[in-house]
Each structure stands twice: as C-alpha cells, then as structure tokens.
Enzyme design. Structure first.
Site, short mmCIF file in Angstrom:
data_model
loop_
_atom_site.label_atom_id
_atom_site.label_comp_id
_atom_site.label_asym_id
_atom_site.label_seq_id
_atom_site.Cartn_x
_atom_site.Cartn_y
_atom_site.Cartn_z
N GLU A 126 -9.40 15.85 -7.95
CA GLU A 126 -9.51 17.31 -7.76
C GLU A 126 -8.16 17.99 -8.03
O GLU A 126 -8.10 19.07 -8.62
CB GLU A 126 -9.93 17.66 -6.33
N TRP A 149 -16.11 -21.84 -29.63
CA TRP A 149 -16.45 -20.71 -28.77
C TRP A 149 -17.95 -20.69 -28.63
O TRP A 149 -18.63 -20.75 -29.64
CB TRP A 149 -15.99 -19.37 -29.40
N THR A 171 -18.25 -24.88 -10.44
CA THR A 171 -18.15 -25.26 -9.02
C THR A 171 -17.81 -24.05 -8.16
O THR A 171 -18.42 -23.79 -7.12
CB THR A 171 -17.05 -26.34 -8.84
C1 AOF Z 1 -8.57 9.12 -4.44
N1 AOF Z 1 -8.86 9.85 -5.53
O1 AOF Z 1 -9.89 11.50 -6.54
C2 AOF Z 1 -10.34 11.15 -4.26
C3 AOF Z 1 -10.08 10.34 -3.11
O2 AOF Z 1 -4.20 7.69 0.45
P1 AOF Z 1 -4.69 8.91 -0.27
O3 AOF Z 1 -4.12 10.17 0.25
O4 AOF Z 1 -4.54 8.78 -1.75
O5 AOF Z 1 -6.27 9.03 0.07
C4 AOF Z 1 -7.21 8.10 -0.43
C5 AOF Z 1 -8.61 8.47 0.06
O6 AOF Z 1 -8.98 9.78 -0.35
C6 AOF Z 1 -9.68 7.57 -0.54
O7 AOF Z 1 -9.86 6.41 0.20
C7 AOF Z 1 -10.93 8.46 -0.47
O8 AOF Z 1 -11.54 8.35 0.80
C8 AOF Z 1 -10.38 9.89 -0.59
N2 AOF Z 1 -10.69 10.56 -1.90
N3 AOF Z 1 -9.18 9.36 -3.27
O9 AOF Z 1 -7.76 8.23 -4.54
C9 AOF Z 1 -9.70 10.85 -5.51
N4 AOF Z 1 -11.18 12.19 -4.22
ZN ZN Z 2 -8.50 13.94 -2.01
#
Ligand code: AOF
Ligand code: ZN
Length: 346
Positions: free
Chosen positions: A57, A175, A275
């Site tokens: 976003e 292959w 395995t």
């Molecule tokens: C993402 N990318 O586009 C969205 C996410 O540690 P942070 O601040 O990067 O937060 C990660 C969390 O944010 C992720 O686990 C998810 O729940 C939320 N959304 N995260 O990396 C994105 N929209």
């Molecule tokens: Zn976010």
C-alpha cells in the site's frame, strides 16, 4: 460483492503485482496494491518490498502522490493496523485521503489484524473478500499457511517417467524431463524461500540447487538446505558461493521445518530424494505436489516416492488435481493433498 468492474480489474492487477515479489518478501506476505483515482484511472501501484521495507500500500501511495486524495486503494491483503518494522498502513491510507479500500483476504495475524475496522472508524468505505479465493490460493498462500500452522508451506517437486521412476536401474537419471520442464522448475525455484534435499541426493547427483534462467543465475536465490543427519556432506556444488547453504543435522521433517520457519522461511521446495519425500509425506508435511511426467517407461529403477508409511489402499494420500499442462514433451501436474485443503479451510 459491491465492487465496480474497474475495481475488479484493479484487484487482478494487484494479484499480478503480488506474483512478481514471490520469494522476496518472507517472512512477510507477498502483497499487491493499486490506487485508483475517483475517475477509475490508475494513480499508483506497488508490491511488498523485502522484509523490513515498505508494504504494498505504501509503495502504491508513494507512486500516486497527490492523486491518492479521494482515491480507492485495491489491496490483496487487509491493510495492517499495527506498527511492526514499518508503521500502520491504515494510518498511511487515511493520511493520504483514501476514500475507499477494497481488499481480498483478512489479515489472520493477531498483531496486524483489524485494519478494516480501523479504516471504517476513520470514515473510509471498506469492502473485503473481493477475489478472496484467488488471492488466498495465489501469492499469499505460503504465508497464510505458515501463519496458521507455524511451519512453512511445502511444495514437493519431482520429475519422473510415466511409470514414476526417477532413475534407471543403473542409476542414470540425466535428463528424465525435457528442457522446458527444467526451465519451468527453475522458475519455481526463483519463487520459493528455500530448497530442501537430503544428503543422499547431494552425494548421488551433486546438484547446485540454484535458480537459473537459461545460463544466468536468477537475481533471487533461495536458501539451499541439506538434511544431513550423518554429517556426510563436506563438499560439492551445493556449497559453492552462488547462494547461501544451510546444513541441518536432522532428518525429522518437523524439526527441519521449524528451524526454517524460525529463520523466516515461509515456502519450501522439497526436491528429493525419494526417502526424504516419503518421510515428508508420512508426516503430512507436503502441501502441494508439482510433478513433471516424461513420456518414458523404464520398468525398473527407484520411484519418485519412497516408503511413506502407507500399507493399504485406504491409507493412500488422496490428492486434488489443481492443474494439468504441458511443458515440452512432458505433462506437468500440480496437485494438493486433501489434508492441505482441510488445513486451509479451517
Ligand atoms: C507486508 N507487506 O504489503 C502488507 C503487510 O513487520 P512489518 O511492519 O513489515 O509488518 C508485517 C505484517 O504486516 C505482515 O505480517 C502482515 O500481517 C501485514 N501486512 N505486510 O509485508 C504488505 N500489507
Ligand atoms: Zn501494512
């Protein structure tokens, strides 16, 4: 669902954007976002940056600039409401003056969830669940699986003859699959976080386990992981400098997967041998099967899948076929074990 055709098309674009960052965002989800002007024109788009970097976003808002005012943001995952390594996307959307948010999948993580209600309370019009199935079974799937189960999503990939053999009786195996199948498998490698093999495969085949596009190394290389309980691997191409390599002295899938999860791995490609594949299947640690079946018959030689603790037909692992396609002369089958379906529906 109350969305316009333009918003639906934007969601499809967001899903495609998310696909472009698969294998680059873990432990974070691969998310795509599009910002539309009130007239429905594209103002900005983005996908998740590598972990610690901006969310989808934020990237789309940055590209939209002033055009984000009164816009509609279309995102594959519910915008986060928390401050993690980055600030809350709900706040960034609100501050940019976004009027409406359309998203696909609810964020299941306790820390980041609740973004939809936060946005609604701020007066933003919010619609969730749009193309939810496509998003949840696409680029978000490994991450969603890992959040729910605490272990990475496992894709077991193999190439075999039509009678299921991965080598001939004299051990010759290169292959079995055609060049297009091998190229396809390299594309698959470039989208995962780690490739896992057993020490037997390293000793027998000396694989490099890198993602190559033609002759060149892909810019994104998965972690190479060798399960080597008996400390048998001391050299080989798997230890070269082309990518990072981790040698784990366990052959227990659950321990190995836990160790990988703790390192941030969310999608594992299990590549052999028979395995190890048998052990993963027996432990229900296979979530997806990708098989390249070559139009060859051998009648003897090792099978793709070794002993998996299945003694009678009613205990067979039942798969749902997701797709069947052709890669060169081969047939590519993508299928999911039933237990993986059930885990997703929970
Ligand atoms: C993402 N990318 O586009 C969205 C996410 O540690 P942070 O601040 O990067 O937060 C990660 C969390 O944010 C992720 O686990 C998810 O729940 C939320 N959304 N995260 O990396 C994105 N929209
Ligand atoms: Zn976010």
């Amino acid at each position: 669902m109350a969305v316009t055709d333009t918003e639906l098309a934007a969601m499809h674009r967001a899903l495609a954007l998310a696909e472009t960052v698969r294998g680059r965002t873990s432990p974070n989800p691969a998310v795509g976002a599009v910002v539309l002007t009130p007239a429905g024109e594209l103002a900005g788009e983005g996908a998740t940056a590598p972990a610690g970097g901006p969310h989808a976003e934020i990237r789309a808002l940055a590209e939209a600039g002033d055009e984000a005012r009164d816009s509609t943001a279309v995102v594959t995952l519910e915008p986060c409401a928390h401050t993690g390594r980055t600030g809350p996307c709900t706040e960034a959307l609100r501050a940019a003056g976004v009027a409406r948010v359309v998203y696909a999948v609810d964020d299941p993580t306790p820390a980041a969830a609740g973004g939809a209600s936060v946005l609604r309370e701020a007066g933003v019009d919010v619609v969730g669940g749009v193309e939810e199935h496509a998003a949840a079974s696409g680029a978000l799937r490994p991450w969603l699986h890992a959040v729910r189960t605490g272990r990475p999503f496992v894709t077991w990939k193999f190439a075999a003859t039509l009678d299921g053999r991965v080598a001939a009786a004299d051990s010759t195996s290169r292959w079995i699959s055609s060049a297009p199948s091998r190229a396809d498998a390299h594309l698959l490698r470039a989208t995962v976080d780690a490739i896992v093999v057993g020490s037997g495969t390293v000793l027998a085949d000396d694989p490099q386990l890198t993602a190559r596009l033609g002759e060149t190394l892909a810019d994104q290389q998965p972690l190479r992981v060798v399960l080597d309980r008996r400390h048998r691997v001391h050299d080989g191409r798997v230890l070269d400098s082309a990518a990072e390599t981790l040698i784990l002295d366990t052959a227990v899938p659950r321990f190995a997967l836990k160790a990988l999860f703790d390192r941030g791995v969310r999608h594992v490609l299990l590549e052999g041998g028979p395995t190890l594949a048998g052990a993963f299947l027996e432990d229900h640690c296979v979530d997806e099967v990708v098989a390249y079946l070559a139009p060859l018959l051998l009648g003897a030689g090792p099978n793709a899948l070794g002993e998996a603790g299945i003694g009678t037909l009613v205990d067979a692992a039942v798969l749902e076929v997701e797709s069947v396609s052709r890669t060169g002369n081969d047939v590519k089958v993508v299928a999911r074990p039933r237990w993986a379906e059930q885990a997703t529906e929970e």
